[in-house]
Design a protein around this motif. Structure first.
Motif, PDB file in Angstrom:
ATOM      1  N   GLU A  35       0.814  -1.209   0.000  1.00 22.20           N
ATOM      2  CA  GLU A  35       0.000   0.000   0.000  1.00 22.20           C
ATOM      3  C   GLU A  35       0.856   1.272   0.000  1.00 22.20           C
ATOM      4  N   PHE A  36       2.161   1.107   0.114  1.00 19.61           N
ATOM      5  CA  PHE A  36       3.049   2.272   0.091  1.00 19.61           C
ATOM      6  C   PHE A  36       3.080   2.874  -1.316  1.00 19.61           C
ATOM      7  N   GLU A  37       3.170   4.185  -1.334  1.00 20.83           N
ATOM      8  CA  GLU A  37       3.299   4.867  -2.630  1.00 20.83           C
ATOM      9  C   GLU A  37       4.690   4.594  -3.206  1.00 20.83           C
ATOM     10  N   GLY A  38       4.733   4.148  -4.460  1.00 22.71           N
ATOM     11  CA  GLY A  38       5.999   3.814  -5.105  1.00 22.71           C
ATOM     12  C   GLY A  38       6.498   2.419  -4.783  1.00 22.71           C
ATOM     13  N   TYR A  39       5.609   1.555  -4.212  1.00 26.74           N
ATOM     14  CA  TYR A  39       6.029   0.194  -3.806  1.00 26.74           C
ATOM     15  C   TYR A  39       6.639  -0.589  -4.962  1.00 26.74           C
ATOM     16  N   ARG A  40       5.926  -0.683  -6.079  1.00 30.71           N
ATOM     17  CA  ARG A  40       6.406  -1.520  -7.189  1.00 30.71           C
ATOM     18  C   ARG A  40       7.680  -0.944  -7.791  1.00 30.71           C
ATOM     19  N   GLN A  41       7.733   0.351  -7.942  1.00 28.46           N
ATOM     20  CA  GLN A  41       8.937   0.968  -8.510  1.00 28.46           C
ATOM     21  C   GLN A  41      10.160   0.686  -7.628  1.00 28.46           C
ATOM     22  N   PHE A  42       9.971   0.735  -6.324  1.00 29.88           N
ATOM     23  CA  PHE A  42      11.091   0.491  -5.408  1.00 29.88           C
ATOM     24  C   PHE A  42      11.598  -0.945  -5.525  1.00 29.88           C
ATOM     25  N   VAL A  43      10.693  -1.895  -5.590  1.00 30.81           N
ATOM     26  CA  VAL A  43      11.096  -3.308  -5.673  1.00 30.81           C
ATOM     27  C   VAL A  43      11.775  -3.588  -7.009  1.00 30.81           C
ATOM     28  N   VAL A  44      11.223  -3.061  -8.091  1.00 29.70           N
ATOM     29  CA  VAL A  44      11.792  -3.297  -9.429  1.00 29.70           C
ATOM     30  C   VAL A  44      13.186  -2.698  -9.532  1.00 29.70           C
ATOM     31  N   ALA A  45      13.369  -1.518  -8.954  1.00 28.73           N
ATOM     32  CA  ALA A  45      14.675  -0.862  -9.033  1.00 28.73           C
ATOM     33  C   ALA A  45      15.695  -1.502  -8.093  1.00 28.73           C
ATOM     34  N   THR A  46      15.214  -2.122  -6.997  1.00 26.17           N
ATOM     35  CA  THR A  46      16.134  -2.713  -6.024  1.00 26.17           C
ATOM     36  C   THR A  46      16.623  -4.092  -6.464  1.00 26.17           C
ATOM     37  N   LEU A  47      15.700  -4.929  -6.951  1.00 26.40           N
ATOM     38  CA  LEU A  47      16.039  -6.302  -7.336  1.00 26.40           C
ATOM     39  C   LEU A  47      16.103  -6.399  -8.857  1.00 26.40           C
ATOM     40  N   HIS A  48      17.307  -6.268  -9.394  1.00 27.57           N
ATOM     41  CA  HIS A  48      17.471  -6.261 -10.849  1.00 27.57           C
ATOM     42  C   HIS A  48      17.230  -7.629 -11.474  1.00 27.57           C
ATOM     43  N   ALA A 104      11.947   2.976 -13.330  1.00 28.61           N
ATOM     44  CA  ALA A 104      12.094   2.827 -11.881  1.00 28.61           C
ATOM     45  C   ALA A 104      13.488   3.238 -11.425  1.00 28.61           C
ATOM     46  N   LEU A 105      14.502   2.916 -12.210  1.00 27.33           N
ATOM     47  CA  LEU A 105      15.865   3.298 -11.852  1.00 27.33           C
ATOM     48  C   LEU A 105      16.079   4.799 -11.942  1.00 27.33           C
ATOM     49  N   GLN A 106      15.392   5.454 -12.862  1.00 25.16           N
ATOM     50  CA  GLN A 106      15.523   6.910 -13.000  1.00 25.16           C
ATOM     51  C   GLN A 106      14.963   7.638 -11.779  1.00 25.16           C
ATOM     52  N   ASN A 107      13.871   7.148 -11.239  1.00 22.24           N
ATOM     53  CA  ASN A 107      13.211   7.805 -10.097  1.00 22.24           C
ATOM     54  C   ASN A 107      13.561   7.157  -8.759  1.00 22.24           C
ATOM     55  N   TYR A 108      14.572   6.314  -8.743  1.00 21.65           N
ATOM     56  CA  TYR A 108      14.873   5.519  -7.543  1.00 21.65           C
ATOM     57  C   TYR A 108      15.171   6.369  -6.300  1.00 21.65           C
ATOM     58  N   PRO A 109      15.989   7.435  -6.364  1.00 22.98           N
ATOM     59  CA  PRO A 109      16.273   8.226  -5.137  1.00 22.98           C
ATOM     60  C   PRO A 109      15.035   8.812  -4.496  1.00 22.98           C
ATOM     61  N   GLU A 110      14.145   9.397  -5.333  1.00 23.18           N
ATOM     62  CA  GLU A 110      12.927  10.006  -4.771  1.00 23.18           C
ATOM     63  C   GLU A 110      12.002   8.932  -4.197  1.00 23.18           C
ATOM     64  N   VAL A 111      11.852   7.824  -4.933  1.00 24.45           N
ATOM     65  CA  VAL A 111      10.964   6.746  -4.481  1.00 24.45           C
ATOM     66  C   VAL A 111      11.493   6.132  -3.186  1.00 24.45           C
ATOM     67  N   LYS A 112      12.803   5.980  -3.093  1.00 24.64           N
ATOM     68  CA  LYS A 112      13.390   5.388  -1.900  1.00 24.64           C
ATOM     69  C   LYS A 112      13.148   6.253  -0.680  1.00 24.64           C
ATOM     70  N   GLN A 113      13.225   7.567  -0.848  1.00 26.01           N
ATOM     71  CA  GLN A 113      12.978   8.485   0.263  1.00 26.01           C
ATOM     72  C   GLN A 113      11.529   8.382   0.746  1.00 26.01           C
ATOM     73  N   LYS A 114      10.584   8.311  -0.195  1.00 24.51           N
ATOM     74  CA  LYS A 114       9.173   8.183   0.179  1.00 24.51           C
ATOM     75  C   LYS A 114       8.914   6.856   0.907  1.00 24.51           C
ATOM     76  N   ILE A 115       9.541   5.830   0.422  1.00 20.45           N
ATOM     77  CA  ILE A 115       9.360   4.514   1.054  1.00 20.45           C
ATOM     78  C   ILE A 115       9.873   4.547   2.487  1.00 20.45           C
TER      79      ILE A 115
END
Length: 479
Positions: free
Chosen positions: A139-152, A170-181
């Motif tokens: 339910e976290f915002e950016g959940y899927r993007q974070f997982v896709v960018a973390t586990l290549h 997902a890799l392009q927006n990874y810093p912002e998504v990681k902060q939100k997570i």
């Protein structure tokens, strides 16, 4: 937080046992050292251990729908390819670095809110499929993007294929998504801390209430209580008290299920504990009723034996007149071990205990217990008890052949005349058949033959008639 940890640890007592693993390894001839696949789902397991010692060759492990709070003791399963721990109480991903061949991981419907813990899966380079649906982190915002960018190495996430374009974005927006997570993750952890404190408080209240009920019950049953001083308390009052106790339990059960509680690992565990407590209470009540059940009366106070057939077996009692004995044929179970049978023959009755259940039969006449014998049939398994009668028979019937000579009959008649006594020959018509002596002679006129009487010779010549002979019919004939 420490109290919550202690609270969770107290109830972790259902573990994976070797007996359970062997029973689940029937497809492998119950051998666990070479086991490659095992299913331990719905076993109420609360602690995962020993599998990495017993089953080093495991490739597929099913552990769904248990109460496992933590992934542990599977790191040495280097050949493990598929791990299913769906529907458990897991809150973070950990201790899977040693599973070098892991290709598929199913964490559906757990309580994973610490999404950053998926970084531990970077070491599992062969991991292609991951299932996190049903967890709070989804339910976290950016959940899927974070997982896709973390586990290549992932190809599929929650049954949805990861496209190359999706990974690039997902890799392009990874810093912002990681902060939100991280921010959402911290908020969730604070919420979980409050839930654990609330669960601890609720459990303590329930424990105190139980303690008070036990103390109240002990006070009610103490020797000094007025109720126990009244030895002549009516049976109806006891039944009323039992009814009130059952009503209180129903009220407690209704309150437990109607009380609103959040869906947490603690509430899941509490529900399981509550159901387990109810089940054990019912079993205890059932066992106590069995113990309190009065023993069946086999012999009355006056000494009269009763007919009893608790094991509900078919039987037959035959009177062997030829051998002067009674024979009981009891249809006990064919595969029942003879050591579970106890035979007791008394002069007026016989008692057989079949696995502790009494069979008793009153005999129609007295028998000799010391001379009785019991045997098992090798074909049917029936118990056959032979019981000689106490009353001896002195007169025995003589067997007479079916053919009797006429001369022997005459000899018997002559001997009877000499002694002046009449002897009778008793013959059971149902067992013997005799020829009719009176019909031995053929039905035709015979001269000077036959044992019945001699017939006079027929006069073949005609008598001379006299002239002066006058036949007067009024004159009677000469004798």
């Amino acid at each position: 937080m420490e109290d919550s940890a202690v609270f969770t640890h107290i109830f972790l007592n259902v573990t994976v046992t070797e007996d359970l693993v062997r029973r689940r390894a029937e497809h492998n001839d119950c051998e666990i050292f070479s086991l490659e696949e095992i299913s331990l789902h719905q076993q109420e397991i609360e602690k995962l251990e020993n599998l990495d010692k017993w089953c080093r060759d495991l490739k597929i492990l099913y552990l769904q729908n248990n109460l496992i709070p933590k992934i542990e003791n599977v790191g040495k399963l280097k050949k493990l390819e598929y791990l299913n721990v769906a529907l458990n109480n897991i809150e973070r991903i950990e201790n899977l670095e040693g599973c070098e061949e892991l290709k598929k991981l199913d964490l559906t419907a757990n309580f994973i809110g610490e999404l950053s813990s998926i970084e531990a899966l970077k070491c599992n380079i062969h991991l292609k499929e991951l299932f996190l649906v049903g967890n709070p982190c989804t339910e976290f915002e950016g959940y899927r993007q974070f997982v896709v960018a973390t586990l290549h190495q992932l190809k599929w996430l929650d049954s949805k294929e990861i496209e190359r374009s999706e990974r690039i974005q997902a890799l392009q927006n990874y810093p912002e998504v990681k902060q939100k997570i991280r921010e959402q993750e911290q908020a969730y952890l604070l919420k979980r801390a409050r839930e654990k404190d609330e669960a601890q408080r609720r459990m303590q209240e329930r424990k105190d209430k139980k303690q008070k009920q036990m103390e109240s019950k002990l006070g009610f049953d103490s020797p000094d209580s007025p109720q126990n001083k009244e030895n002549d308390q009516a049976e109806g009052d006891r039944e009323q008290e039992t009814w009130r106790t059952a009503e209180d339990e129903d009220e407690e059960d209704r309150r437990f299920w109607e009380e609103p509680t959040p869906y947490t690992p603690e509430s899941r565990l509490e529900t399981h504990r509550y159901l387990e407590e109810k089940r054990r209470a019912k079993e205890s009540t059932r066992e106590s009723k069995k113990r309190e059940k009065p023993l069946r009366t086999l012999v009355t106070a006056e000494g009269k034996a009763l007919n009893v057939n608790v094991p509900k077996l078919n039987f037959s009692l035959n009177d062997d007149e030829e051998n002067n004995q009674l024979i009981l044929d009891l249809a006990v179970y064919r595969h029942l071990d003879t050591s579970l049978l106890d035979v007791d023959v008394q002069p007026t009755y016989i008692r057989v205990l079949v696995k502790g259940k009494p069979f008793q039969l009153v005999l129609p006449e007295e028998v000799k217990p010391d001379s009785s014998s019991a045997k098992r049939s090798q074909t049917t398994g029936h118990l056959v008890v032979s019981m000689p009668k106490a009353k001896e028979v002195t007169l025995t019937k003589q067997k007479i052949s079916t053919s009797i000579k006429h001369s022997d009959c005459n000899t018997l008649q002559k001997n009877a005349r000499r002694s002046g006594q009449v002897e009778k020959l008793e013959v059971d018509a149902s067992k013997y058949s005799f020829p009719d002596v009176t019909k031995i002679i053929q039905e035709k006129e015979r001269i000077g033959q036959g044992p019945i009487r001699l017939q006079p010779e027929k006069i073949t010549k005609t008598e001379k008639s006299y002239v002066d002979f006058e036949n007067n019919e009024e004159v009677p004939p000469l004798i």
